[in-house]
Design a protein around this motif. Structure first.
Motif, PDB file in Angstrom:
ATOM      1  N   ALA A 103      55.904 -43.056 -17.029  1.00 28.03           N
ATOM      2  CA  ALA A 103      56.569 -43.613 -15.854  1.00 28.03           C
ATOM      3  C   ALA A 103      57.258 -42.509 -15.045  1.00 28.03           C
TER       4      ALA A 103
ATOM      5  N   THR B  99      56.178 -41.491 -11.183  1.00 34.78           N
ATOM      6  CA  THR B  99      57.223 -41.657 -10.164  1.00 34.78           C
ATOM      7  C   THR B  99      57.689 -40.305  -9.643  1.00 34.78           C
TER       8      THR B  99
ATOM      9  N   VAL C  74      56.682 -46.325  -6.824  1.00 36.71           N
ATOM     10  CA  VAL C  74      58.137 -46.434  -6.811  1.00 36.71           C
ATOM     11  C   VAL C  74      58.621 -46.695  -8.232  1.00 36.71           C
ATOM     12  N   ALA C  75      59.917 -46.539  -8.449  1.00 38.79           N
ATOM     13  CA  ALA C  75      60.478 -46.636  -9.798  1.00 38.79           C
ATOM     14  C   ALA C  75      60.185 -47.990 -10.441  1.00 38.79           C
ATOM     15  N   ALA C  76      60.235 -49.056  -9.653  1.00 46.65           N
ATOM     16  CA  ALA C  76      60.015 -50.396 -10.201  1.00 46.65           C
ATOM     17  C   ALA C  76      58.600 -50.590 -10.733  1.00 46.65           C
ATOM     18  N   GLN C  77      57.660 -49.745 -10.290  1.00 48.18           N
ATOM     19  CA  GLN C  77      56.268 -49.867 -10.736  1.00 48.18           C
ATOM     20  C   GLN C  77      55.889 -48.783 -11.745  1.00 48.18           C
ATOM     21  N   GLY C  78      56.899 -48.094 -12.275  1.00 47.85           N
ATOM     22  CA  GLY C  78      56.613 -46.988 -13.178  1.00 47.85           C
ATOM     23  C   GLY C  78      55.910 -47.390 -14.456  1.00 47.85           C
TER      24      GLY C  78
END
Length: 394
Positions: free
Chosen positions: A234, A238, A244-248
């Motif tokens: 992740a 990222t 983005v961080a939420a999709q790491g």
């Protein structure tokens, strides 16, 4: 110097479908049990009121208990067979899981985690030894499918526990329900497990050597890769600005899906192409996946890299366990234990080692090093599979 002979193992039962079912249930219980603990970690931290440093030390107790138990389990399985160890390990998971929710001091939780880890480690080694025995009796590849059930157990366990906690079921009640499910599974498996009579005319404990050392090293590399992807992938994608961080977590999710799917189809493919080709092309595919991941300019290509790594790596470890069962350098039970222990050590130490290397050369550089290490798998495929087994002659 006295050379230990190979263990002569004779299955007492001949009900092959029943033995397959029992082995699958053992792998399912192992994956389910450890996955049930993961959603409980935040609750344990809150209950004890400890900081991240203390929590990290407590979590290390699981690994410590597992590694110690793995070393002992190889010896016990070589003498008494894998059946009683599988039953004891599964019952240990069943008994200690609820205790993890009521331990109210760091000391008591540490002891409970040690016992929980020891149960998991014992079950892990014994079920792989049993899988080798069942596969040998059937003379066809089955190991990949067994390992796929561990992944399924992990998914079901984490999903069920997360659901129960999200609808505000008490942590103790949630673990008791999950423990009851594990108890039911192992009760079904109990009478179907193969009983093995083992005879030894050499020393019971044998230090890993020869081909077993190579098998263990390759297992450590493969498990290290899996552990590194779990903890660092992740941050890698990222950090490169691909997501983005939420999709790491998408990358590891795709890796896990590909690995599980690869293992469900791995036995049929291995029966067709053999262990050597499976190791060679699997290792090559996983290495290529790293190259794709590390050179990807956009997220979809990077995600394709995760899929390639998962598919390529999915059947490497099952082949290594099968080879441990067919080698002649040492008793197969001890060889399986050596591979399991070394592989688990790779999972434990790997993320920390990646962090150390990343601190020196950057995270992408650390992942390039993982890719280079993974190249050893296809390079060693011929040496590892020099002795013919049913997978090669199928």
């Amino acid at each position: 110097m006295h050379s230990p002979s190979r263990v002569d193992e004779h299955p007492v039962t001949s009900d092959r479908p029943a033995a397959r079912l029992a082995t699958r249930l053992a792998f399912l219980v192992a994956g389910f049990g450890i996955a049930c603990w993961v959603p409980l970690v935040p609750f344990a931290k809150q209950r004890l009121g400890v900081d991240d440093g203390v929590l990290g030390m407590l979590l290390l107790c699981i690994g410590l208990g597992s590694v110690v138990a793995m070393a002992v389990t190889g010896v016990l399985s070589a003498r008494y067979g894998s059946k009683p160890i599988i039953i004891a390990g599964a019952l240990g998971l069943t008994a200690f899981l609820p205790l993890l929710t009521v331990a109210n001091t760091p000391f008591t939780l540490g002891i409970a985690l040690l016992a929980f880890g020891a149960s998991l480690g014992s079950l892990d080694v014994a079920m792989n030894i049993h899988a080798v025995e069942v596969e040998r009796a059937e003379a066809r590849p089955l190991m990949s499918g067994f390992h796929a059930l561990f992944s399924v157990g992990g998914f079901v366990g984490s999903t069920l526990m997360t659901f129960l906690l999200s609808v505000h079921v008490d942590t103790l009640a949630s673990t008791l329900l999950c423990a009851a499910l594990m108890l039911g599974a192992i009760t079904i498996a109990r009478s179907r497990l193969i009983e093995t009579a083992a005879k030894h005319d050499g020393p019971l404990f044998v230090a890993p050597r020869g081909i077993v050392l190579l098998l263990a090293a390759l297992a450590a590399i493969t498990f290290l890769v899996e552990g590194a992807l779990l903890d660092w992938s992740a941050l890698l994608i990222t950090g490169k600005g691909l997501v983005v961080a939420a999709q790491g977590g998408l990358g590891y999710m795709l890796f896990s899906i590909a690995m599980t799917a690869g293992r469900f189809g791995g036995d049929a493919l291995t029966a067709r192409i053999g262990d050597r080709s499976m190791m060679f092309w699997g290792g090559l595919l996983a290495t290529a996946g790293f190259v794709v991941l590390l050179t990807a300019p956009i997220a979809p290509i990077a995600m394709a890299g995760f899929l390639l790594i998962g598919l390529g790596a999915s059947n490497i470890v099952p082949v290594l366990f099968r080879r441990a069962g067919s080698q002649r350098a040492m008793p197969s039970a001890l060889a399986v234990a050596a591979i399991t222990t070394t592989g688990y050590a790779g999972i434990l130490a790997g993320p920390a080692a990646v962090g150390f290397v990343a601190n020196q050369v950057g995270l992408p550089g650390a992942f390039w090093l993982l890719a280079a290490m993974l190249c050893l798998v296809p390079c060693c495929a011929r040496l590892v599979t020099a002795t013919r087994s049913h997978a090669d002659s199928a």
